[in-house]
Design an enzyme around this catalytic site. Structure first.
Site, PDB file in Angstrom:
ATOM      1  CG  HIS A 206      -0.237   0.203   2.532  1.00 42.51           C
ATOM      2  ND1 HIS A 206       0.107  -0.842   3.352  1.00 42.51           N
ATOM      3  CD2 HIS A 206       0.189   1.319   3.171  1.00 42.51           C
ATOM      4  CE1 HIS A 206       0.704  -0.378   4.432  1.00 42.51           C
ATOM      5  NE2 HIS A 206       0.765   0.937   4.348  1.00 42.51           N
ATOM      6  CG  ASP A 236      -0.009  -4.156   2.607  1.00 43.96           C
ATOM      7  OD1 ASP A 236       0.518  -3.533   1.668  1.00 43.96           O
ATOM      8  OD2 ASP A 236      -0.386  -3.619   3.662  1.00 43.96           O
ATOM      9  N   GLY A 317       3.939   6.007   8.901  1.00 44.70           N
ATOM     10  CA  GLY A 317       5.349   6.086   8.546  1.00 44.70           C
ATOM     11  C   GLY A 317       6.082   4.795   8.826  1.00 44.70           C
ATOM     12  CB  SER A 319       3.540   1.613   5.997  1.00 46.87           C
ATOM     13  OG  SER A 319       2.230   1.711   6.457  1.00 46.87           O
ATOM     14  CB  SER A 334      -0.074  -4.763   6.746  1.00 50.79           C
ATOM     15  OG  SER A 334      -1.241  -4.452   6.026  1.00 50.79           O
TER      16      SER A 334
END
Length: 460
Positions: A206, A236, A317, A319, A334
């Site tokens: 993502h 993801d 941030g 992720s 995720s």
């Protein structure tokens, strides 16, 4: 006609520049061939994954007689079984057994019914092995009508489903621990992976679509690479190709803050109850427990399944940042709910699944030379009775290492800058590079200007 001539000129210039670059490189290589190159940092690639210690028992007994497993407080695996005979087999194998009402087949039927129901954004579910139930959580964005409809569905599943409300909202953590930035947002690098010829960054899907250009700084002067593959929603994960094709020194280390890192020595799948560690560019190193596997989350952007559920906190941030334990790579961040002030739930894309889909290998620490301290392997420092998984109370992130890049590049630059080594070849390389860069500048400038407009508010 004029534009066609310009395109032809640019192509001819590019071909000439590439030819000159190759010629100059050969000249430089011959000039320095007699010198012994500096030995590269030892590194290898993952040859296979370790799995949860109870996996062989679960496979042998089957889903009709078992209902998952987890790591007990003493480090021993606990297996949920549906009959006393299966319990006896589990104990004979050295694990603890707990007799439960619902089999894994029953629990999987419940999750299948939830997947078949109309999608409700802001919900998530996973199997709670200890409670022998499927737990459905709804965040603050789920309406009373949708929650009532899901509750009615759960009431008809023979006690296999438990409904819970969650604080906050389930969101992707957009915005490895080291930050990477693009017009799509801010994320964290996960793990370095390779196909044997080129190196890549594995991060969250993502974080940005295919074609996203990533930089290491907000001004767009340090390009990291470009996203070339990804899967989101559904999965993801995404793959960023390094701009120069190589991860460089420290490719087997993930940063944890204060200039320190953890060596990655292998990859695997976690066990419920296992202590794990996450690192991200926003909140640094955090730890917690794996609370469920094969979790499903209905983000606003779409549904992602097969995730690792944990009680480790994360914030925007983080992720794409790495999840690991005892030096073993487990997942990339995720999303979830909550924050690192109040706590929360965070989900991770399993690394093993992502690498299988991409056909790549994880870059790991290779064994050290004679006289050096050996790196921990997937089976090192484990709890008694639980091979492959550390006791929850004693697990550590893994062996420490400094985070320091650029050593190889600095050494190479020092050699190339010595005119006694390179001779006229360096002049050919320099001229060719100028021509080649000129042909690519116009195209790259479009990405850079778009990036700068996106982050202009952050400039000092």
């Amino acid at each position: 006609m004029r534009h066609a001539r310009r395109r032809i000129v640019r192509r001819v210039t590019r071909l000439a520049a590439v030819g000159g670059l190759l010629l100059g490189t050969v000249m430089v290589s011959r000039a320095v061939a007699s010198e012994s190159p500096a030995p590269p940092e030892p590194r290898g690639t993952s040859g296979g994954a370790w799995t949860a210690p109870a996996a062989p028992l679960l496979d042998r007994l089957g889903t009709a007689r078992t209902a998952g497993s987890w790591i007990g407080d003493d480090g021993r695996p606990v297996v949920a079984v549906t009959d006393r005979r299966a319990a006896a087999e589990v104990r004979a194998a050295g694990a603890a057994a707990k007799v439960v009402r619902h089999s894994m087949s029953d629990l999987e039927s419940a999750t299948a019914a939830l997947r078949a129901a109309p999608r409700v954004s802001g919900t998530a579910w996973a199997v709670d092995y200890r409670a022998n139930e499927v737990v459905v959580r709804g965040d603050s964005t789920v309406s009373a009508a949708d929650w009532s409809r899901l509750t009615d569905l759960a009431d008809g599943m023979d006690g296999t489903v438990r409904m819970e409300r969650a604080e906050g909202a389930f969101t992707t953590r957009l915005n490895g621990a080291r930050q990477i930035l693009s017009t799509a947002g801010r994320c964290s690098a996960g793990f370095n992976v390779t196909d044997g010829r080129r190196d890549f960054i594995l991060t969250a899907g993502h974080c940005g679509p295919t074609g996203s250009v990533w930089f290491a700084d907000s001004r767009g002067s340090q390009q990291v690479g470009r996203t070339i593959r990804g899967s989101f929603p559904g999965d993801d994960f995404s793959l960023i190709a390094y701009a120069d094709g190589r991860a460089g020194d420290g490719a087997d280390v993930v940063a944890v803050g204060a200039g320190r890192g953890v060596r990655i020595t292998g990859l695997g799948d976690p066990a419920v109850g296992q202590r794990v560690f996450r690192s991200g560019s926003t909140t640094g190193l955090r730890d917690g427990r794996v609370t469920a596997l094969n979790a499903t989350v209905n983000y606003p952007e779409g549904t992602v399944s097969g995730l690792i559920e944990t009680d480790v906190c994360a914030e925007p941030g983080d992720s794409g940042g790495p999840l690991f334990s005892e030096g073993i790579a487990l997942g990339v961040t995720s999303g979830g709910s909550g924050d690192c002030a109040a706590g929360g739930t965070t989900f991770f894309q399993p690394v093993t699944e992502a690498l299988d889909a991409l056909g790549l290998d994880l870059i790991v620490s290779a064994p050290r030379g004679a006289g050096a301290s050996p790196e921990p392997s997937a089976a090192a420092t484990r709890g008694a009775g639980a091979p492959g998984v550390a006791s929850p109370g004693t697990a550590s992130p893994g062996s420490s290492a400094p985070v320091d890049g650029g050593v190889r590049a600095t050494a190479l630059l020092a050699r190339l800058s010595d005119p006694r080594n390179v001779g006229p070849g360096l002049l050919v390389v320099a001229g060719s590079l100028v021509a080649l860069v000129a042909t690519r500048w116009i195209r790259a400038e479009q990405d850079r200007r778009s990036y700068q407009r996106h982050y202009s508010a952050m400039w000092g």
